[in-house]
Each structure stands twice: as C-alpha cells, then as structure tokens.
Motif scaffolding. Sequence first.
Motif: not given
Length: 237
Positions: A30-43
């Motif tokens: 779950r924590a890794a998924c949150t980090d991955a979605l953070g990369v999307l937001a940063a784009s």
Amino acid sequence: MLVAAAVCPCPPLLVPEVAAGAAPELDAARAACTDALGVLAASRPDRLVVVGPAHSAGPETYPRGAHGSFRGFGVDLEVYLGADSGDADGTELPYGLAVGAWLLGRTGWAGFPVDGIGVGDELSAERCAGLGREIAARAGRTALLVLGDASACRTLKAPGYLDERAAPFDAEVGRALAAADPAALAALDVALARELKVSGRAPWQVLAGAAQGTDLAGALLYEDAPYGVGYAVAAWS
C-alpha cells in the motif's frame, strides 16, 4: 502524450476492510502504491487514465464517477472512480478498477479528470498496444494508473498451485517495469500469462503501447509474492 505511469497490483486484499486481520501483511505494498501515485501527481497531468483487468476482452470504458463495490468480498464499501460520490450511470467497475478507485480516493484524486478502461486476458498484445497508442495520442499531458497482478502460481498454496515457470515470468515483468522497457512488456507471452493466471498482462501491454517513443525512467518500488501471487509496484516518469 504520456508523461508518467504508475503500476500497481489490484488484489481486493489491498483494501484493509477486505483484508481485515491480515491487513498489515500488505502495508508495504500500500505504501509503495501511494508513492507511485505521488509520482503521477508530480508529473502534473491534464488527465489520468486508469487501466485494469476486466471480465471480458474489452476494451470497456468507464467515466469519472463510475461506481465500484466490495460487497462481493463481504464488505459494505463503495468507491467511485476519481470522485467522492457517483455521478455516472453504467456498468459497475470490475474489481481491479474498483481497487484503483480506492487507491485514488485515499490519495486525493477526487475531482481530477479521470476515466477508466478495462481489458481482459483475451485481448491480443497487438490490440492492447494499439489501445495504448490511442490513449497517448490524446491532446495534453496524460498519466496512466495501470493495475494488475503477476502470476498466481508461485507456491503450492497459490490460487493456481505451484508452476515453476511463474517466478521467471514475474522476474522478467519486474525487470521490464524497473527499466521502463515497453518492448519487453509488449513481448510478454499471452498464452503463458493466461496459464499462470496473470491478470496484469493486458494492462501492462496497454502501457507498452502508450510508452512507445517516450523517454521515461522507471523505478520498481515493491516486488513480492504474498499468498503465492506476484505483486509489483512501479513508477515511470
């Protein structure tokens, strides 16, 4: 234009209410998924397209606000794709996209332009790639949330029992995701993926098509096989 992608597994057990007492076992995922979605937001995308496994070959499309439920897993929990509440009629989200909607809901994507596409394991690699190219050709900056699990045959107690081909298949998927290698994803064996009960093959090959000609860097954020099923989380940006 594709500017970023997040790849996440989509077992209903990722939702703590479904996992109940076993919820802590997937905390790292779950924590890794949150980090991955953070990369999307940063784009800073103009829109997000969520691609996940479906019951039929598809592609099946779902608008923002489409409804999903976990009642089939014994939990009275409803989710809405990219929204706080439902504002779209139509077919209920398949379980993979429902997990995607849950991930988006917990990471603040409500109100953002989002739509969903379901693809099944009968959709050919060529059609998946073509769909990905169509998504990437949309005007503006597009991000993808790609959902799907690797093999379900990693152990004797796995849903598909133990298959010695499963670990090498999953390792190749992990390598391709870490390297942001669309050609390797496009080359995944469709028949073998079906035999290994891989739900992510078609969504990953949509990503492969969307990423053709881009210059994205990849990072593998999580890789494990709890319950004998391969789960991988990655971010491309």
